[in-house]
Scaffold this motif. Structure first.
Motif, PDB file in Angstrom:
ATOM      1  N   VAL A  78       4.191 -20.647 -35.715  1.00  0.00           N
ATOM      2  CA  VAL A  78       2.763 -20.572 -35.390  1.00  0.00           C
ATOM      3  C   VAL A  78       2.409 -19.321 -34.601  1.00  0.00           C
ATOM      4  O   VAL A  78       1.241 -18.941 -34.537  1.00  0.00           O
ATOM      5  CB  VAL A  78       2.263 -21.832 -34.646  1.00  0.00           C
ATOM      6  CG1 VAL A  78       2.443 -23.065 -35.497  1.00  0.00           C
ATOM      7  CG2 VAL A  78       2.929 -21.993 -33.297  1.00  0.00           C
ATOM      8  N   GLY A  79       3.399 -18.686 -33.975  1.00  0.00           N
ATOM      9  CA  GLY A  79       3.157 -17.455 -33.240  1.00  0.00           C
ATOM     10  C   GLY A  79       2.606 -17.687 -31.848  1.00  0.00           C
ATOM     11  O   GLY A  79       2.469 -18.824 -31.388  1.00  0.00           O
ATOM     12  N   PRO A  80       2.251 -16.591 -31.157  1.00  0.00           N
ATOM     13  CA  PRO A  80       1.843 -16.677 -29.754  1.00  0.00           C
ATOM     14  C   PRO A  80       0.439 -17.231 -29.527  1.00  0.00           C
ATOM     15  O   PRO A  80       0.055 -17.488 -28.394  1.00  0.00           O
ATOM     16  CB  PRO A  80       1.927 -15.222 -29.278  1.00  0.00           C
ATOM     17  CG  PRO A  80       1.699 -14.414 -30.513  1.00  0.00           C
ATOM     18  CD  PRO A  80       2.301 -15.210 -31.643  1.00  0.00           C
ATOM     19  N   GLY A  81      -0.332 -17.464 -30.584  1.00  0.00           N
ATOM     20  CA  GLY A  81      -1.695 -17.971 -30.430  1.00  0.00           C
ATOM     21  C   GLY A  81      -1.769 -19.442 -30.079  1.00  0.00           C
ATOM     22  O   GLY A  81      -2.828 -19.966 -29.756  1.00  0.00           O
ATOM     23  N   VAL A  82      -0.628 -20.139 -30.133  1.00  0.00           N
ATOM     24  CA  VAL A  82      -0.541 -21.570 -29.817  1.00  0.00           C
ATOM     25  C   VAL A  82       0.752 -21.776 -29.031  1.00  0.00           C
ATOM     26  O   VAL A  82       1.772 -21.158 -29.328  1.00  0.00           O
ATOM     27  CB  VAL A  82      -0.501 -22.422 -31.108  1.00  0.00           C
ATOM     28  CG1 VAL A  82      -0.256 -23.888 -30.794  1.00  0.00           C
ATOM     29  CG2 VAL A  82      -1.772 -22.260 -31.914  1.00  0.00           C
TER      30      VAL A  82
END
Length: 177
Positions: A78-82
């Motif tokens: 999901v990456g760093p946005g969550v």
């Protein structure tokens, strides 16, 4: 700079998708993962028996380690946005803890004499018992990581009672701000 939203990942026996976002349970379509990762996460969620707990400490620890590994893979996906927060509430469950009276009232344990009735019927004969009997069969789900609003929201989702009703009840009792 705003903090990224937190999505909890948990081994929840009553839901098909083991994630809880700030707005409740996201649909799988709203929180998509790669097919292999989705399969691995769903296999992990099926290991816990909510009525008996973990058969052995080794199985409990193996699930915890697998959950940590999968949470890392989900975070990478999901990456760093969550922010993915692994919630291992079931790691502390070893045996059922529902008091004897509630077990008899709900029909999980037969009464030694007489009848245990809810609204004039045996609990099992009610059309949707969980809409009338507020019994949390898994007290370990009530851990400090869940808010006083999240636990009844889970129950409202399961029983199809509607999330608005949760707010109404909490406002009546003044439990949550």
């Amino acid at each position: 700079m705003a903090e990224p939203p937190i999505v909890r990942m948990f081994n929840e026996y009553t839901f098909s998708w083991p994630f809880w976002g700030e707005d409740g349970l996201p649909d799988q379509e709203d929180f998509p993962l790669l097919l292999k990762l989705t399969r691995d996460v769903l296999v992990w969620t099926r290991n816990f028996d909510h009525e008996r707990g973990w058969p052995t400490a080794e199985q409990r620890e193996a699930s915890r380690h697998e959950g940590e590994r999968l949470a890392g893979r989900v975070q990478d996906s999901v990456g760093p946005g969550v922010t993915i927060d692994l919630d291992m509430w079931e790691a502390h469950v070893h045996k059922p803890r529902l008091p004897r009276l509630l077990r008899r009232l709900t029909g999980l344990t037969p009464a030694s004499s007489g009848e245990a009735l809810v609204l004039g019927r045996r609990c099992a004969k009610l059309p949707n018992p969980s809409r009338h009997v507020g019994v949390m069969l898994d007290a370990a789900a009530q851990h400090p990581g869940r808010t006083g609003r999240e636990v009844p929201q889970l129950s409202a989702t399961i029983t199809d009672a509607g999330r608005a009703r949760v707010g109404e009840m909490l406002d009546l009792d003044a439990v949550c701000p």
